[in-house]
Design a protein around this motif. Structure first.
Motif, PDB file in Angstrom:
ATOM      1  N   ASP A 151      -3.247  11.588   5.132  1.00  0.00           N
ATOM      2  CA  ASP A 151      -3.862  10.258   5.060  1.00  0.00           C
ATOM      3  C   ASP A 151      -2.796   9.192   5.250  1.00  0.00           C
ATOM      4  OD1 ASP A 151      -5.452   8.065   4.520  1.00  0.00           O
ATOM      5  OD2 ASP A 151      -5.336   8.322   2.350  1.00  0.00           O
ATOM      6  N   ASP A 152      -2.272   9.088   6.484  1.00  0.00           N
ATOM      7  CA  ASP A 152      -1.217   8.116   6.749  1.00  0.00           C
ATOM      8  C   ASP A 152      -1.714   6.693   6.541  1.00  0.00           C
ATOM      9  OD1 ASP A 152       0.383  10.224   7.349  1.00  0.00           O
ATOM     10  OD2 ASP A 152       0.319   9.951   9.520  1.00  0.00           O
ATOM     11  N   ALA A 153      -2.942   6.413   7.008  1.00  0.00           N
ATOM     12  CA  ALA A 153      -3.475   5.057   6.878  1.00  0.00           C
ATOM     13  C   ALA A 153      -3.620   4.670   5.409  1.00  0.00           C
ATOM     14  CB  ALA A 153      -4.824   4.955   7.594  1.00  0.00           C
ATOM     15  N   GLY A 154      -4.123   5.608   4.584  1.00  0.00           N
ATOM     16  CA  GLY A 154      -4.273   5.328   3.164  1.00  0.00           C
ATOM     17  C   GLY A 154      -2.929   5.111   2.483  1.00  0.00           C
ATOM     18  N   TRP A 155      -1.921   5.922   2.862  1.00  0.00           N
ATOM     19  CA  TRP A 155      -0.589   5.763   2.265  1.00  0.00           C
ATOM     20  C   TRP A 155       0.008   4.410   2.632  1.00  0.00           C
ATOM     21  CZ3 TRP A 155       4.478   5.105   3.866  1.00  0.00           C
ATOM     22  CH2 TRP A 155       5.463   5.340   2.894  1.00  0.00           C
ATOM     23  N   LEU A 156      -0.143   4.007   3.899  1.00  0.00           N
ATOM     24  CA  LEU A 156       0.358   2.702   4.319  1.00  0.00           C
ATOM     25  C   LEU A 156      -0.333   1.580   3.544  1.00  0.00           C
ATOM     26  CD1 LEU A 156       0.738   2.833   8.218  1.00  0.00           C
ATOM     27  CD2 LEU A 156       2.523   2.447   6.524  1.00  0.00           C
ATOM     28  N   ARG A 157      -1.639   1.726   3.346  1.00  0.00           N
ATOM     29  CA  ARG A 157      -2.368   0.688   2.614  1.00  0.00           C
ATOM     30  C   ARG A 157      -1.878   0.603   1.173  1.00  0.00           C
ATOM     31  NH1 ARG A 157      -3.432  -3.861   1.496  1.00  0.00           N
ATOM     32  NH2 ARG A 157      -4.757  -4.053  -0.320  1.00  0.00           N
ATOM     33  N   ARG A 158      -1.557   1.758   0.557  1.00  0.00           N
ATOM     34  CA  ARG A 158      -1.073   1.737  -0.825  1.00  0.00           C
ATOM     35  C   ARG A 158       0.318   1.103  -0.903  1.00  0.00           C
ATOM     36  NH1 ARG A 158      -3.960   6.580  -0.799  1.00  0.00           N
ATOM     37  NH2 ARG A 158      -2.150   7.928  -0.462  1.00  0.00           N
ATOM     38  N   MET A 159       1.139   1.315   0.138  1.00  0.00           N
ATOM     39  CA  MET A 159       2.442   0.648   0.180  1.00  0.00           C
ATOM     40  C   MET A 159       2.254  -0.872   0.294  1.00  0.00           C
ATOM     41  SD  MET A 159       4.836   2.874  -0.175  1.00  0.00           S
ATOM     42  CE  MET A 159       3.670   3.660  -1.301  1.00  0.00           C
ATOM     43  N   GLU A 160       1.359  -1.286   1.150  1.00  0.00           N
ATOM     44  CA  GLU A 160       1.087  -2.713   1.307  1.00  0.00           C
ATOM     45  C   GLU A 160       0.496  -3.288   0.023  1.00  0.00           C
ATOM     46  OE1 GLU A 160      -1.102  -5.608   4.594  1.00  0.00           O
ATOM     47  OE2 GLU A 160      -1.770  -3.525   4.347  1.00  0.00           O
ATOM     48  N   TRP A 161      -0.348  -2.513  -0.606  1.00  0.00           N
ATOM     49  CA  TRP A 161      -0.940  -2.914  -1.895  1.00  0.00           C
ATOM     50  C   TRP A 161       0.162  -3.153  -2.919  1.00  0.00           C
ATOM     51  CZ3 TRP A 161      -4.870   0.747  -4.839  1.00  0.00           C
ATOM     52  CH2 TRP A 161      -5.493   0.035  -5.877  1.00  0.00           C
ATOM     53  N   GLY A 162       1.178  -2.274  -2.915  1.00  0.00           N
ATOM     54  CA  GLY A 162       2.292  -2.441  -3.838  1.00  0.00           C
ATOM     55  C   GLY A 162       3.024  -3.759  -3.614  1.00  0.00           C
ATOM     56  N   LEU A 163       3.244  -4.107  -2.339  1.00  0.00           N
ATOM     57  CA  LEU A 163       3.887  -5.397  -2.056  1.00  0.00           C
ATOM     58  C   LEU A 163       3.002  -6.554  -2.503  1.00  0.00           C
ATOM     59  CD1 LEU A 163       5.444  -4.824   1.494  1.00  0.00           C
ATOM     60  CD2 LEU A 163       6.550  -4.639  -0.731  1.00  0.00           C
ATOM     61  N   ASP A 164       1.685  -6.413  -2.298  1.00  0.00           N
ATOM     62  CA  ASP A 164       0.755  -7.467  -2.725  1.00  0.00           C
ATOM     63  C   ASP A 164       0.859  -7.700  -4.234  1.00  0.00           C
ATOM     64  OD1 ASP A 164      -0.159  -7.705  -0.142  1.00  0.00           O
ATOM     65  OD2 ASP A 164      -1.921  -6.425  -0.452  1.00  0.00           O
ATOM     66  N   CYS A 165       1.052  -6.610  -4.975  1.00  0.00           N
ATOM     67  CA  CYS A 165       1.082  -6.702  -6.435  1.00  0.00           C
ATOM     68  C   CYS A 165       2.470  -7.036  -6.981  1.00  0.00           C
ATOM     69  CB  CYS A 165       0.604  -5.385  -7.058  1.00  0.00           C
ATOM     70  SG  CYS A 165      -1.130  -5.000  -6.736  1.00  0.00           S
ATOM     71  N   GLY A 166       3.460  -7.110  -6.106  1.00  0.00           N
ATOM     72  CA  GLY A 166       4.820  -7.401  -6.563  1.00  0.00           C
ATOM     73  C   GLY A 166       5.491  -6.217  -7.201  1.00  0.00           C
ATOM     74  N   ASP A 167       4.966  -5.013  -6.995  1.00  0.00           N
ATOM     75  CA  ASP A 167       5.570  -3.825  -7.580  1.00  0.00           C
ATOM     76  C   ASP A 167       6.860  -3.460  -6.844  1.00  0.00           C
ATOM     77  OD1 ASP A 167       3.443  -3.778  -9.236  1.00  0.00           O
ATOM     78  OD2 ASP A 167       2.504  -1.982  -8.411  1.00  0.00           O
ATOM     79  N   THR A 168       7.651  -2.659  -7.471  1.00  0.00           N
ATOM     80  CA  THR A 168       8.892  -2.192  -6.855  1.00  0.00           C
ATOM     81  C   THR A 168       8.590  -1.037  -5.920  1.00  0.00           C
ATOM     82  OG1 THR A 168      10.187  -2.847  -8.792  1.00  0.00           O
ATOM     83  CG2 THR A 168      11.181  -1.240  -7.284  1.00  0.00           C
ATOM     84  N   VAL A 169       8.944  -1.205  -4.665  1.00  0.00           N
ATOM     85  CA  VAL A 169       8.812  -0.139  -3.679  1.00  0.00           C
ATOM     86  C   VAL A 169      10.212   0.174  -3.172  1.00  0.00           C
ATOM     87  CG1 VAL A 169       7.754   0.544  -1.497  1.00  0.00           C
ATOM     88  CG2 VAL A 169       6.540  -1.022  -3.023  1.00  0.00           C
ATOM     89  N   THR A 170      10.605   1.426  -3.193  1.00  0.00           N
ATOM     90  CA  THR A 170      11.974   1.776  -2.819  1.00  0.00           C
ATOM     91  C   THR A 170      12.229   1.472  -1.348  1.00  0.00           C
ATOM     92  OG1 THR A 170      11.452   4.051  -2.175  1.00  0.00           O
ATOM     93  CG2 THR A 170      11.922   3.642  -4.506  1.00  0.00           C
ATOM     94  N   ASP A 171      13.501   1.221  -1.037  1.00  0.00           N
ATOM     95  CA  ASP A 171      13.872   0.933   0.346  1.00  0.00           C
ATOM     96  C   ASP A 171      13.588   2.135   1.250  1.00  0.00           C
ATOM     97  OD1 ASP A 171      14.619  -1.659  -0.088  1.00  0.00           O
ATOM     98  OD2 ASP A 171      16.746  -1.193  -0.410  1.00  0.00           O
ATOM     99  N   GLU A 172      13.766   3.349   0.727  1.00  0.00           N
ATOM    100  CA  GLU A 172      13.447   4.536   1.528  1.00  0.00           C
ATOM    101  C   GLU A 172      11.973   4.538   1.919  1.00  0.00           C
ATOM    102  OE1 GLU A 172      15.141   4.526  -1.266  1.00  0.00           O
ATOM    103  OE2 GLU A 172      16.991   5.694  -1.023  1.00  0.00           O
ATOM    104  N   GLU A 173      11.120   4.207   0.948  1.00  0.00           N
ATOM    105  CA  GLU A 173       9.691   4.157   1.246  1.00  0.00           C
ATOM    106  C   GLU A 173       9.357   3.022   2.221  1.00  0.00           C
ATOM    107  OE1 GLU A 173       7.203   5.869  -2.515  1.00  0.00           O
ATOM    108  OE2 GLU A 173       8.202   3.934  -2.819  1.00  0.00           O
ATOM    109  N   LEU A 174      10.038   1.891   2.084  1.00  0.00           N
ATOM    110  CA  LEU A 174       9.783   0.756   2.967  1.00  0.00           C
ATOM    111  C   LEU A 174      10.171   1.084   4.408  1.00  0.00           C
ATOM    112  CD1 LEU A 174      11.007  -2.183   0.692  1.00  0.00           C
ATOM    113  CD2 LEU A 174       8.646  -1.769   1.468  1.00  0.00           C
ATOM    114  N   VAL A 175      11.310   1.756   4.605  1.00  0.00           N
ATOM    115  CA  VAL A 175      11.724   2.133   5.955  1.00  0.00           C
ATOM    116  C   VAL A 175      10.736   3.145   6.536  1.00  0.00           C
ATOM    117  CG1 VAL A 175      13.491   3.341   7.297  1.00  0.00           C
ATOM    118  CG2 VAL A 175      14.156   1.611   5.614  1.00  0.00           C
TER     119      VAL A 175
END
Length: 922
Positions: A353-377
């Motif tokens: 579920d690549d699309a769902g994973w990308l949406r959850r990463m974007e959701w994390g940025l929306d919420c101001g949560d910490t997302v690791t640089d490895e995950e961001l790249v």
């Protein structure tokens, strides 16, 4: 509120787009003697009220319509919606259902007694009816005293009694579903008032879920925000629509209000997460609301992924996301992540579920949560591979650590190139890979992605093959240096070696040296090429795509389609990073199908592409629009082809990843000439002259040939000679398929000297189109009318209708010169039928051989008099001729037009002479 007694007092829609079939069905069912009316069931915004208004317009004078409107407030009052018809009822009557029924009966009987048409009661928003009113209306319908037109949403728990009439066959039931793709396109063109790119209407249809209200709201807001652009009267989307129209927000709010708190939480969670496994969603919000929403159709499984759930209406999801407060969004995300961790800890596995994973990463940025640089790249790379550059830029911009900044910069550069911002892409890529300098990249993956972004930039910028070769050399040196720096052997890694070889092949293609490129891919170095299933799929896809393009250019259509099909198979099997190559693979496959004359297969491919993701339709919409136009034009449907090409050309100005604009301009200019739109021809020709040679060399030459053919009628000798020279140029450069296209144009404008060469070229090319052209060239070379007629049949078999018309035209000329009028008349009839397939294209432009069956000036004058109502005696008096002489003229006119009676004169005359004066039309 009193009910009106006619349709004139209710506002009606002047134009109901996309619902013609439903309008006809409802109108017919309301007049059916055995029925008591109809019930229209559809979700909010599906156009139930507008549809009813349109039906009532058609039934004006046949029925007398009265109206009631359900509402949540009135639903709490017994008989509240019926109050307009209960003014004669006393307080004691309201306690008796029978008294209420009698009062309403008296009301409508009075209408009938005054001579009004048959009464029809229209019940809008019937889902809000109270049970008491529902019972009264059911009784009225069952008695046959009153016909009903019931408009309701699917969730209508309190009107089961009324809906049971549909189950019993007393009411016709019409389920109003989403608009079809064709209907959505019709609505878009009707609202915008001009041709619309098919990819644009497909995207808007998917975003709106085919809901007419949502669709019109999207059209309005996209125009306001500048996402929906207009160029020369044609419309296309520059970017995905965003922002919500107030009417859509209000509708979604109303639908949310009708849900339980638990159901609203499920909808909010899925809107924020996009797709979630059912077990995770149940763990977050409980299984009961999930089950209820699934049963109600408010949730749907993801395509091909039975365990994943999502919202069926993308616009709903966008609106719901905007309504969720940030604090609540963060809390829901925390619960979703916790549930995912718990499920995976128990050993649960979920579909990719690549699309769902990308949406959850974007959701994390929306919420101001910490997302690791490895995950961001990783997320930026996935977004670029999925052709979502704006999202890739967002992820790249969030990277903070020095260790990952360069990787993020490469992804931002790649996204900029994808989005057409070549200047920014060039700036971001500067210094990463310089000849003679150590690479700044810290790993092979970052280096490779930098090279691919640079190669894409070079192609879009029109760089030379030498510069592409320099890039390959720099990659080779940098990869070896990086291997040694990281403790490796210092030799070129196997994957990089294949990539370097392919890049050098691309350099040859950029310079137009396709024969050398083909020899490179099929020669001694082929053992280094990753063609089999065990190879790195990224380079395997690139290998198959390049080889497919080269084989098409040389006429090897069957082999080319095998390779483009293999590329698409690799992409479908592996996905992920390969999705970035999907557009290029589709273009190569489409080219093979077009040149091979496999038009039905190409049409199916293009329809399938229209079901793709929104970002793909934005990037490749214009490209696919060119093929949509080309497949129509190759079959002789030039007006339809031009309608598809017009918005495609405008879209290519914004996004042209395969550099097809020159080809599209030439093709559009030629089609404009043939259908008689000289203004468009001049505009396309002027723009094409202003362009430098760019894009694939074969397409450039064919585009130039189409432009030359478009000018034949005004610059006959020079343009015909120019066409022959372009054909010779294609031959010299080894572009067999392009030469065949150009020779077809030479024959179309009357340069029959090219027939012997066409005979050779078509024999060397594969596919149905080549077979049709081979038969045609052979017939012209032989001069045999029987072979010309046979060639026409062969052309029809391969859907090359223009060639069929040309062949028949040559046979007509032959029989005319030899005095065989009977055979000539039979072929003229055939020609007229073929013109129907060509939608009235001016065939006389295409074939000078047909001029012999055109009318003389005197015959034109006689036809105009006949069409104005004159008799042969009147015509004789007008010209001071004998009636017998005029009758002879009329006979010869009929022979030329292939008719035998005056009733067919107008249609046949306008088909043969599309430029006839307006007096001949009235």
């Amino acid at each position: 509120m009193m009910g009106s007694t006619g349709t004139g007092e209710r506002s009606t829609s002047a134009l109901l787009l996309g619902r013609d079939k439903e309008v006809q069905e409802i109108t017919a069912r309301l007049l059916e003697p055995g029925l008591r009316g109809a019930v229209i069931i559809g979700a909010g915004g599906m156009g139930k009220s507008a549809l009813a208004d349109h039906v009532l317009e058609r039934l004006d004078g046949i029925v007398s319509a009265s109206f009631i409107h359900g509402s949540p407030v009135l639903s709490r009052m017994p008989y509240g919606v019926l109050s307009p018809y209960l003014e004669a009822a006393g307080p004691e009557d309201m306690e008796s259902p029978l008294a209420v029924l009698r009062t309403i009966r008296r009301y409508f009987r009075r209408l009938t007694e005054t001579g009004s048409p048959q009464p029809l009661l229209v019940i809008d928003d019937a889902q809000y009816l109270d049970e008491a009113s529902c019972h009264i209306l059911t009784q009225l319908a069952m008695s046959g005293e009153l016909r009903l037109l019931v408009l309701t949403r699917p969730r209508a728990h309190h009107i089961h009694e009324l809906l049971s009439l549909a189950r019993d066959g007393l009411l016709a039931r019409i389920d109003l579903g989403p608009l079809s793709a064709e209907a959505v396109h019709e609505v878009c063109q009707g609202v915008l008032g001009g041709p619309v790119l098919r990819a644009t209407s497909a995207l808007l249809g998917a975003a709106s879920g085919g809901n007419p209200q949502f669709l019109k709201a999207l059209l309005a807001q996209s125009r306001r925000h500048g996402q929906l652009a207009e160029g020369n009267g044609a419309w296309f989307l520059r970017s995905e629509p965003d922002g919500m129209d107030a009417s859509v927000v209000d509708l979604v709010k109303g639908q949310l209000a009708s849900r339980t708190p638990a159901e609203r939480e499920v909808l909010e969670t899925l809107a924020l997460a996009q797709l979630l496994p059912r077990s995770v969603l149940s763990a977050v919000s409980g299984p009961a609301p999930v089950h209820a929403l699934l049963a109600d159709g408010a949730l749907q499984p993801g395509t091909g992924r039975a365990e994943l759930l999502g919202l069926p209406q993308p616009l709903h999801a966008e609106v719901i996301r905007s309504l969720v407060p940030a604090v609540r969004s963060a809390a829901l995300r925390a619960r979703v992540l916790s549930a995912l961790d718990s499920e995976q800890a128990r050993g649960a596995t979920f579909p990719a579920d690549d699309a769902g994973w990308l949406r959850r990463m974007e959701w994390g940025l929306d919420c101001g949560d910490t997302v690791t640089d490895e995950e961001l790249v990783r997320a930026a790379r996935m977004a670029n591979d999925a052709a979502r550059p704006a999202l890739a830029v967002r992820f790249g911009a969030a990277v903070r650590s020095d260790r990952h900044l360069l990787s993020a910069r490469v992804e931002t550069a790649s996204a900029s190139v994808q989005a057409g911002d070549l200047a920014r892409g060039h700036v971001l890529l500067e210094g990463i890979l310089e000849p003679g300098q150590p690479t700044l990249a810290a790993d092979q993956e970052t280096l490779e992605r930098a090279v691919l972004a640079t190669a894409h930039l070079y192609f879009r910028s029109g760089k030379s093959g030498a510069e592409m070769t320099d890039l390959a050399d720099a990659w080779c040196a940098a990869s070896e240096e990086l291997s040694a720096r990281n403790g490796g052997s210092g030799e070129l890694p196997e994957g990089a070696a294949a990539g370097v070889e392919l890049l050098r092949t691309m350099a040859l293609m950029v310079d137009g040296n396709y024969p050398a490129a083909l020899a490179r891919l099929t020669g001694p170095a082929v053992h280094r090429m990753p063609a089999d299933s065990g190879a790195d799929p990224r380079w395997a896809v690139a290998f198959h795509c390049l080889l497919a393009e080269l084989l098409v250019s040389s006429g090897g259509i069957s082999s080319a389609l095998e390779h483009s099909g293999a590329a698409l198979e690799f992409i479908g099997r592996h996905g992920g990073a390969l999705n970035a190559a999907c557009g290029g693979a589709l273009v190569r496959h489409a080219q093979g199908l077009l040149h091979g004359g496999r038009f039905a297969d190409l049409e199916q491919l293009l329809e399938a592409v229209l079901e793709g993701p929104a970002h793909h339709l934005i990037t490749y919409g214009g490209t696919m629009g060119v093929f949509e136009g080309a497949v129509e034009i190759h079959q002789g449907r030039l007006r339809e082809g031009l309608e598809r090409l017009h918005p495609a050309v405008e879209a290519l100005r914004v996004s042209d990843p395969q550099m097809l604009l020159p080809y599209a301009l030439g093709l559009a200019g030629y089609a404009s000439t043939v259908v008689g739109d000289q203004n468009q021809t001049a505009r396309y020709a002027k723009e094409l002259r202003s362009l430098s040679c760019s894009g694939p060399r074969p397409q450039w030459l064919v585009g130039q040939a189409y432009a030359a053919a478009a000018l034949v009628s005004s610059e006959s000798d020079g343009s015909v000679q120019q066409l022959a020279e372009i054909a010779e140029q294609a031959r010299a450069e080894g572009f067999l398929a392009a030469e065949m296209d150009i020779l077809e144009l030479c024959l179309a404008v009357g340069d029959l000297r090219q027939a012997p060469r066409m005979l050779e070229v078509s024999a060397a090319c594969e596919g149905g189109a080549a077979q049709a052209l081979h038969a045609y060239a052979g017939a012209i070379t032989s001069g045999s009318p029987d072979r010309m007629v046979a060639a026409a049949d062969e052309a029809v078999r391969h859907r090359k209708y223009l060639i069929a018309v040309e062949s028949i035209g040559h046979a007509i000329r032959f029989y005319g010169e030899h005095g065989n009028l009977r055979r000539q008349r039979a072929l003229i009839q055939q020609l007229r039928r073929r013109r129907g397939e060509l939608a009235g294209v001016t065939v006389s432009y295409l074939s000078p051989s047909l001029h012999l069956v055109r009318l003389t000036r005197r015959e034109h004058e006689i036809v105009e008099l006949l069409l104005s109502g004159a008799s042969t005696k009147d015509v004789a008096a007008h010209f001071t001729l004998s009636q017998r002489t005029v009758e002879g003229h009329v006979y010869r006119i009929y022979v030329k037009l292939g008719i035998s009676r005056r009733a067919d004169l107008e249609a046949a005359y306008l088909a043969l002479e599309p430029g006839a004066s307006s007096s001949a039309r009235h």
